[in-house]
Structures are given as C-alpha cells and as structure tokens.
Motif scaffolding. Structure first.
Motif, PDB file in Angstrom:
ATOM      1  N   TYR A 209      33.844 -31.854 -68.438  1.00  0.00           N
ATOM      2  CA  TYR A 209      34.132 -32.621 -67.230  1.00  0.00           C
ATOM      3  C   TYR A 209      33.673 -34.057 -67.461  1.00  0.00           C
ATOM      4  CZ  TYR A 209      34.661 -28.059 -65.032  1.00  0.00           C
ATOM      5  OH  TYR A 209      35.072 -26.780 -64.722  1.00  0.00           O
TER       6      TYR A 209
ATOM      7  N   VAL B  52      33.446 -37.694 -65.333  1.00  0.00           N
ATOM      8  CA  VAL B  52      33.566 -38.236 -63.980  1.00  0.00           C
ATOM      9  C   VAL B  52      33.178 -39.711 -63.979  1.00  0.00           C
ATOM     10  CG1 VAL B  52      32.893 -37.950 -61.565  1.00  0.00           C
ATOM     11  CG2 VAL B  52      32.994 -35.948 -63.071  1.00  0.00           C
TER      12      VAL B  52
ATOM     13  N   ALA C 239      33.217 -41.547 -58.114  1.00  0.00           N
ATOM     14  CA  ALA C 239      34.008 -40.317 -58.048  1.00  0.00           C
ATOM     15  C   ALA C 239      33.047 -39.142 -58.103  1.00  0.00           C
ATOM     16  CB  ALA C 239      35.009 -40.233 -59.196  1.00  0.00           C
TER      17      ALA C 239
ATOM     18  N   LEU D  66      32.947 -34.484 -58.226  1.00  0.00           N
ATOM     19  CA  LEU D  66      33.596 -33.175 -58.243  1.00  0.00           C
ATOM     20  C   LEU D  66      32.816 -32.232 -57.345  1.00  0.00           C
ATOM     21  CD1 LEU D  66      34.517 -32.596 -62.003  1.00  0.00           C
ATOM     22  CD2 LEU D  66      36.105 -32.925 -60.098  1.00  0.00           C
TER      23      LEU D  66
ATOM     24  N   PRO E 202      35.196 -25.522 -59.901  1.00  0.00           N
ATOM     25  CA  PRO E 202      35.618 -26.832 -59.401  1.00  0.00           C
ATOM     26  C   PRO E 202      36.718 -26.672 -58.361  1.00  0.00           C
ATOM     27  CG  PRO E 202      36.550 -26.430 -61.577  1.00  0.00           C
ATOM     28  CD  PRO E 202      35.611 -25.300 -61.307  1.00  0.00           C
TER      29      PRO E 202
ATOM     30  N   LYS F 187      37.690 -29.613 -55.942  1.00  0.00           N
ATOM     31  CA  LYS F 187      38.452 -30.853 -55.772  1.00  0.00           C
ATOM     32  C   LYS F 187      37.602 -32.042 -56.160  1.00  0.00           C
ATOM     33  CE  LYS F 187      37.439 -31.467 -50.812  1.00  0.00           C
ATOM     34  NZ  LYS F 187      38.062 -31.680 -49.491  1.00  0.00           N
ATOM     35  N   SER F 188      38.273 -33.173 -56.348  1.00  0.00           N
ATOM     36  CA  SER F 188      37.589 -34.430 -56.629  1.00  0.00           C
ATOM     37  C   SER F 188      37.478 -35.239 -55.341  1.00  0.00           C
ATOM     38  CB  SER F 188      38.326 -35.223 -57.703  1.00  0.00           C
ATOM     39  OG  SER F 188      39.636 -35.550 -57.271  1.00  0.00           O
TER      40      SER F 188
ATOM     41  N   ALA G 280      38.227 -38.279 -61.971  1.00  0.00           N
ATOM     42  CA  ALA G 280      37.477 -37.138 -62.492  1.00  0.00           C
ATOM     43  C   ALA G 280      38.439 -36.313 -63.335  1.00  0.00           C
ATOM     44  CB  ALA G 280      36.907 -36.308 -61.353  1.00  0.00           C
TER      45      ALA G 280
ATOM     46  N   ARG H 168      43.645 -34.967 -65.006  1.00  0.00           N
ATOM     47  CA  ARG H 168      42.944 -35.545 -63.848  1.00  0.00           C
ATOM     48  C   ARG H 168      42.828 -34.491 -62.768  1.00  0.00           C
ATOM     49  NH1 ARG H 168      43.012 -41.667 -61.713  1.00  0.00           N
ATOM     50  NH2 ARG H 168      41.638 -41.383 -59.906  1.00  0.00           N
TER      51      ARG H 168
END
Length: 229
Positions: free
Chosen positions: A190, A192, A196, A198, A205, A207-208, A214, A228
């Motif tokens: 991951y 980020v 931003a 997560l 996971p 959503k961002s 992210a 993304r």
C-alpha cells in the motif's frame, strides 16, 4: 467492527487533512453513541510533542466537539494506571508521525502496546498519520534510520494488525519506493500520499479518503501493477 484509518501524511495545524479528520471524528461519535466522544492522542513518535497535541485539540475539540486527551509515556510524567484510565475512556486513538521505531520500542517498554491492542479488539477507532499509519501493518517502509543519523529508508516489521507493506508520503518517495519494492521479496504494498488515507474494516481495505492518492502495488508476471484505490 475494528477500524483503522491510515493517513499518508499531512498537517493538522494547517488543516490539510481536515476532510479525513472529519470522517475520523464521525466514526468516533458513532462509537460513542449518546455521550460525547473521547479522543486519545499518542504523540510518542514525536517524543510527546505538546504543540502537536494542541493542534489535535484545536481540530478535534474546537471543530468537531470531541473531548481531546493525551497519554504521555516518553518522559515519565504519567504512571501506568493513569494512562490505562485514559485508554478505557477512548473512542478514538490518534497516533502521530515521527520516529516509528522509537515509538514501537517505547510502547513495548512502557506497557502501552497491550492497551492499544485491547482497545482495537473493543472496537476503538485507531487512526494515525505517517508513523501512526504504517505501524499497524505487517511491514513498514520507514525513515527512522535517517532520523537517527542513518542514510536510507528501510523495510521494518510493524505490529501486524493489517497485512502487507505500507509506505506513507508516497508523493515524495514514489520513484525510490517503486524501485525498492520491485527488487524486494514483497508481493504487494500500500502506498499512500500526503492528505490521503485508507480505511480498513476488520483488516480489509474499504475505501480511500482525502485529496491525495492511495495505491495498491502488486507484482505480476509483466512487472509491477499499480491500482488506485
């Protein structure tokens, strides 16, 4: 439900993560139900910087009406019983950026780690930026070595509440991280950016958040694939 919000970077003081903070505050209020939500600030990675805590309080109390408190473990101002009382009240634990390896060592030595893990099991929201984001993962890409006079970013072991590898500040270290990841034994990571985040629910996971990017990096037969989130 167990929730972790991993923020890649940003500044509380200048409100660059305000939309993310709004989301975190809403989760804390949801957990609190009819009472006022209680947010516990852990500034260990910044050596318990009180100006950093004041920035947290100005956002989470003044803007979002969450009771802000702090647990100090670096210089011995608070005993274990006092700190434990604060953890029992918490709806949100917010972990700041700084020296990740120092933070994890301090948590283990001062007895905070069992309190953090117990809070997570109770459904207390865990949120953090930079060091406070990567620490939850199985593996971390950290600049702690540089902070202590070294010369390079390093892969280090995290707490393992979340699977995989994570780097924060991806916008600043994209080229270097992509190269190191491609040559490593890791299969996914991951990444980020600043501003931003997560959201993970029960280790997955979801959503961002925020204005930055992210990404999930995965090794394939054709090379490294970047998606993304």
């Amino acid at each position: 439900m167990k929730r972790i919000i991993a923020v890649g970077g940003g500044e509380l003081k200048s409100k660059t993560t305000l939309k993310i903070d709004e989301y975190i505050a809403a989760l804390a209020k949801e957990r609190a139900g009819g009472r006022r939500a209680y947010g516990l600030f852990l500034g260990t990675a910044s050596h318990d910087s009180l100006p950093y805590f004041n920035s947290f309080r100005k956002i989470y109390t003044s803007v979002f009406d969450i009771k802000a408190d702090v647990a100090l473990s670096v210089y011995g101002e608070m005993d274990r019983a006092h700190i434990e009382e604060k953890f029992e009240k918490a709806d949100l634990i917010y972990v700041v950026g700084g020296d990740t390896l120092f933070m994890l060592k301090n948590w283990r030595e001062k007895g905070l780690l069992p309190l953090i893990l117990s809070a997570y099991e109770r459904g207390v929201i865990l949120a953090g930026v930079s060091a406070g984001a990567i620490c939850w993962f199985e593996d971390m890409y950290t600049d702690s070595d540089i902070m202590n006079g070294g010369a390079e970013y390093r892969f280090e072991k995290g707490l393992g509440l979340l699977g995989g590898l994570m780097t924060p500040h991806y916008n600043d270290r994209m080229e270097e991280f992509d190269g190191r990841f491609s040559r490593s034994s890791f299969l996914n990571a991951y990444a980020v950016e600043d501003n931003a985040a997560l959201l993970f629910e029960d280790g997955k996971p979801v959503k961002s958040l925020g204005t930055g990017g992210a990404y999930l990096l995965q090794k394939t037969a054709a090379g490294v694939e970047k998606v993304r989130l």
